[in-house]
Design an enzyme around this catalytic site. Structure first.
Site, PDB file in Angstrom:
ATOM      1  CB  CYS A  56      -2.508   5.972   3.466  1.00  0.00           C
ATOM      2  SG  CYS A  56      -3.378   4.980   4.653  1.00  0.00           S
ATOM      3  CD  GLU A 109      -2.194   1.671   2.518  1.00  0.00           C
ATOM      4  OE1 GLU A 109      -2.495   0.978   3.493  1.00  0.00           O
ATOM      5  OE2 GLU A 109      -2.041   2.906   2.560  1.00  0.00           O
TER       6      GLU A 109
HETATM    7  P1  NAP Z   1       9.392   3.931   3.586  1.00  0.00           P
HETATM    8  O1  NAP Z   1      10.560   4.766   3.268  1.00  0.00           O
HETATM    9  O2  NAP Z   1       8.575   3.441   2.477  1.00  0.00           O
HETATM   10  O3  NAP Z   1       9.929   2.702   4.446  1.00  0.00           O
HETATM   11  C1  NAP Z   1       9.050   1.707   4.939  1.00  0.00           C
HETATM   12  C2  NAP Z   1       9.860   0.503   5.336  1.00  0.00           C
HETATM   13  O4  NAP Z   1      10.441  -0.085   4.178  1.00  0.00           O
HETATM   14  C3  NAP Z   1      10.998   0.837   6.270  1.00  0.00           C
HETATM   15  O5  NAP Z   1      11.088  -0.183   7.220  1.00  0.00           O
HETATM   16  C4  NAP Z   1      12.204   0.860   5.374  1.00  0.00           C
HETATM   17  O6  NAP Z   1      13.380   0.446   6.018  1.00  0.00           O
HETATM   18  C5  NAP Z   1      11.864  -0.141   4.313  1.00  0.00           C
HETATM   19  N1  NAP Z   1      12.458   0.171   3.021  1.00  0.00           N
HETATM   20  C6  NAP Z   1      12.518   1.369   2.436  1.00  0.00           C
HETATM   21  N2  NAP Z   1      13.099   1.276   1.219  1.00  0.00           N
HETATM   22  C7  NAP Z   1      13.407  -0.025   1.050  1.00  0.00           C
HETATM   23  C8  NAP Z   1      14.029  -0.762   0.001  1.00  0.00           C
HETATM   24  N3  NAP Z   1      14.444  -0.184  -1.126  1.00  0.00           N
HETATM   25  N4  NAP Z   1      14.209  -2.076   0.165  1.00  0.00           N
HETATM   26  C9  NAP Z   1      13.816  -2.676   1.316  1.00  0.00           C
HETATM   27  N5  NAP Z   1      13.215  -2.039   2.328  1.00  0.00           N
HETATM   28  C10 NAP Z   1      13.017  -0.734   2.202  1.00  0.00           C
HETATM   29  O7  NAP Z   1       8.370   4.659   4.530  1.00  0.00           O
HETATM   30  P2  NAP Z   1       8.529   5.433   5.912  1.00  0.00           P
HETATM   31  O8  NAP Z   1       9.828   5.149   6.544  1.00  0.00           O
HETATM   32  O9  NAP Z   1       7.330   5.061   6.641  1.00  0.00           O
HETATM   33  O10 NAP Z   1       8.395   6.984   5.584  1.00  0.00           O
HETATM   34  C11 NAP Z   1       8.893   7.605   4.487  1.00  0.00           C
HETATM   35  C12 NAP Z   1       7.773   8.074   3.555  1.00  0.00           C
HETATM   36  O11 NAP Z   1       6.884   6.997   3.225  1.00  0.00           O
HETATM   37  C13 NAP Z   1       6.840   9.137   4.091  1.00  0.00           C
HETATM   38  O12 NAP Z   1       7.383  10.423   4.071  1.00  0.00           O
HETATM   39  C14 NAP Z   1       5.661   8.986   3.155  1.00  0.00           C
HETATM   40  O13 NAP Z   1       5.879   9.650   1.951  1.00  0.00           O
HETATM   41  C15 NAP Z   1       5.588   7.516   2.885  1.00  0.00           C
HETATM   42  N6  NAP Z   1       4.548   6.812   3.667  1.00  0.00           N
HETATM   43  C16 NAP Z   1       3.361   6.539   3.068  1.00  0.00           C
HETATM   44  C17 NAP Z   1       2.370   5.861   3.768  1.00  0.00           C
HETATM   45  C18 NAP Z   1       1.073   5.515   3.148  1.00  0.00           C
HETATM   46  O14 NAP Z   1       0.150   5.286   3.876  1.00  0.00           O
HETATM   47  N7  NAP Z   1       0.963   5.401   1.869  1.00  0.00           N
HETATM   48  C19 NAP Z   1       2.588   5.471   5.078  1.00  0.00           C
HETATM   49  C20 NAP Z   1       3.809   5.747   5.670  1.00  0.00           C
HETATM   50  C21 NAP Z   1       4.776   6.423   4.936  1.00  0.00           C
HETATM   51  P3  NAP Z   1      14.302   1.415   6.870  1.00  0.00           P
HETATM   52  O15 NAP Z   1      13.465   2.534   7.362  1.00  0.00           O
HETATM   53  O16 NAP Z   1      14.798   0.530   7.937  1.00  0.00           O
HETATM   54  O17 NAP Z   1      15.348   1.897   5.938  1.00  0.00           O
END
Ligand code: NAP
Length: 522
Positions: free
Chosen positions: A295, A258
């Site tokens: 989200c 998602e």
């Molecule tokens: P994220 O960057 O998507 O990371 C989520 C999880 O996936 C973290 O545990 C991260 O690990 C891991 N991850 C990230 N890139 C990866 C890759 N290339 N390969 C393997 N694992 C990977 O999300 P976030 O840390 O929650 O927040 C960053 C941004 O995500 C927010 O600013 C927002 O834009 C978005 N977000 C969207 C929603 C939604 O509901 N759609 C919800 C939350 C966040 P590590 O953190 O350990 O590196």
């Protein structure tokens, strides 16, 4: 007590060299426990244990698994105050939210338990007309699931959240990749799950929790040949990276990701004429709810140029300026909010609508709304992008046709909302409503998109890029369907069939027999 260690099945383990801490964004300082990132050996051991546990766990009865889920909910409740305290410390989210999300988490575990006790979720179908083979079909789990905790829901979309609850309900062991922002919350929740597993006689390895602050642990998990499916909530970038990794495996596996959504809201003219001020107040609240970190945050509001749209915009701006900003989940997420907002604000052709202009504390999110014309929006896709935080774009369309054109240009979304005060107008705007419906997983009438009910009929999903697979939901009871596959038994002896497919229907479940839904035996 928080140890900072990983749960490899029932064992606590800290063999890795990388250590990290979580951060209290409200107090702008690190929290005290030290967490140990899982090593590759620990990841492998957790998956190996999950795979062995699967052989036993898949044969547990519905009622045994229901008892396990109920025991998790009770174990969480037994440690509720400590859990909510660490949740607030690591996320900055306020008390009311910690209570609400906690209740939702235990509530959804119990809802899946009820679903199991009722039993019909396996979708039993029997086709045995005269002179044809006897074919009986049901859903079965396909193996260990990797669940990525989400930053913005430390309870409800993380360690014991909807992905874990639905996967455990399906008969699949779960290995969680804990979100680094709330590793302490994750560990305490894991303690409750392990306690419940032991109490209800579940096999060691039915659940593991891995800490990490980098992407390697997640990558190792997704690439591990004994992981059979992945549940993820987060960014588009990470969701698509994981999907590619899973698709490139010798045995590709599904990733139910998602990702982003701007959740378009179509304010039809009657709604703004009749209730424009009311909607302005409600939408200012919805845009800033949870500091915009939902989200389903309304990132895009669409209307047709008119004095009532201008009045709504003016009111929304005033309401927004008067709401006290709140803290975001982490300095990193606050930084990303500012960067992506600046990316939109560096474009030409928008008008300011309103923002909070006072001083703000570190890690707080300053809410802001802008407006653009339909023409500008159609020409510049930078205005279409999700800005994760309290930011929205209002699009002033010239007419119904332009509004339709804008909707047809949008990518897949989790939700779409229609505001309306005149039933006849719904007919006039049928084309517009059809375009919106074609883009979304949930279509809402006269409300705000923030707030997702956990129930059997909920779809929290939508066409790409809102999710990686529009056929499924990550919230609600049908979320279980992500972790199962159908199997058909042909001419199989009755005594060897699973109970759900036996002639006598010993589970008393609803089955489709030769086209008719019934609880009767054969
Ligand atoms: P994220 O960057 O998507 O990371 C989520 C999880 O996936 C973290 O545990 C991260 O690990 C891991 N991850 C990230 N890139 C990866 C890759 N290339 N390969 C393997 N694992 C990977 O999300 P976030 O840390 O929650 O927040 C960053 C941004 O995500 C927010 O600013 C927002 O834009 C978005 N977000 C969207 C929603 C939604 O509901 N759609 C919800 C939350 C966040 P590590 O953190 O350990 O590196």
């Amino acid at each position: 007590m928080i140890t900072g260690k990983n749960y490899i099945g029932e064992e606590l383990s800290d063999n890795g060299d990388i250590k990290f801490r979580t951060f209290n964004p409200r107090e702008n300082k690190e929290t005290s426990p030290t967490f140990f990132e899982a090593s590759k050996e620990e990841v492998n051991l957790a998956v190996e244990k999950a795979s062995q546990a699967f052989e036993l766990y898949k044969n547990k009865t519905n009622s045994e698994v229901a008892k396990f889920l109920e025991a998790i909910a009770s174990a969480l409740e037994a440690n509720g105050e400590a859990l909510k305290a660490i949740y607030r410390e690591e996320s900055g989210l306020p008390e009311g939210r910690s209570n609400g999300e906690f209740a939702r988490t235990t509530g959804q575990l119990r809802a899946f338990a009820e679903m199991l006790k009722e039993g019909s979720w396996v979708e039993a179908i029997i086709s045995n007309p005269e002179g044809k083979p006897d074919i009986r079909r049901m859903q079965v789990p396909y193996g260990p699931v990797a669940v990525f905790g989400a930053s913005n829901f430390p309870f409800a979309f993380s360690t014991a959240g909807g992905d874990t609850a639905s996967a455990l309900a399906s008969g699949s062991p779960v290995v969680v990749k804990s979100h680094p922002l709330h590793a302490g919350t994750g560990e305490l929740v894991s303690q409750a799950i392990i306690q419940a597993a032991k109490k209800t006689g579940m096999p060691d390895g039915v659940f593991s929790n891995l800490n990490s602050k980098g992407i390697e642990v997640g990558e190792w998990l997704v690439k591990h040949p004994k992981i059979k499916a992945v549940g993820f909530t987060g960014s588009y970038k990470a969701g698509t990276a994981l999907s590619k990794l899973a698709a490139a495996r010798p045995e590709p596996i599904p990733v139910f990701a998602e990702m982003g959504s701007v959740n378009p809201v179509v304010a039809l003219p009657s709604s703004l004429e009749e209730k424009g001020e009311e909607w302005a107040e409600q939408y200012a609240g919805s845009i800033t709810a949870g500091c915009g970190q939902f989200c389903t945050n309304p990132g895009l509001i669409l209307g047709i140029e008119s004095p009532s749209l201008d009045h709504f915009i003016e009111n929304l701006g005033e309401n927004l300026a008067n709401i006290a900003p709140d803290v975001m989940l982490s300095p990193g997420i606050q930084g990303q909010y500012e960067t992506s907002k600046s990316g939109v604000l560096s474009q030409e052709g928008y008008n300011p609508v309103g923002k909070y202009v006072g001083e703000i504390q570190p890690n707080f999110g300053r809410q802001e709304v802008i407006s653009v014309t339909g023409e500008t929006f159609l020409e510049n896709t930078n205005f279409h992008k999700e800005v994760f935080g309290p930011f929205s774009v209002i699009v002033k369309c010239k007419n119904k046709e332009q509004l339709n054109e804008v909707l047809q240009q949008l990518e897949g979304q989790l939700t779409g909302t229609v505001l309306n005060s005149d039933q006849k107008e719904l007919q006039d705007y049928k084309g517009v409503i059809d375009s919106l419906t074609a883009t979304v997983g949930r279509i809402i009438y006269n409300s705000v998109p923030t707030g997702v009910e956990v129930c059997a009929a909920m779809t929290h999903g939508g066409p790409f890029p809102a999710t990686s697979n529009a056929k499924f939901t990550s919230v609600g009871l049908t979320a279980v369907q992500r972790w199962v596959r159908p199997i058909s038994y042909q001419d199989w002896p009755d005594e060897l069939l699973p109970d759900a497919l036996k002639d006598k229907n010993p589970l008393g479940i609803l089955r489709n027999i030769n086209g008719k839904y019934t609880t009767d035996s054969l």
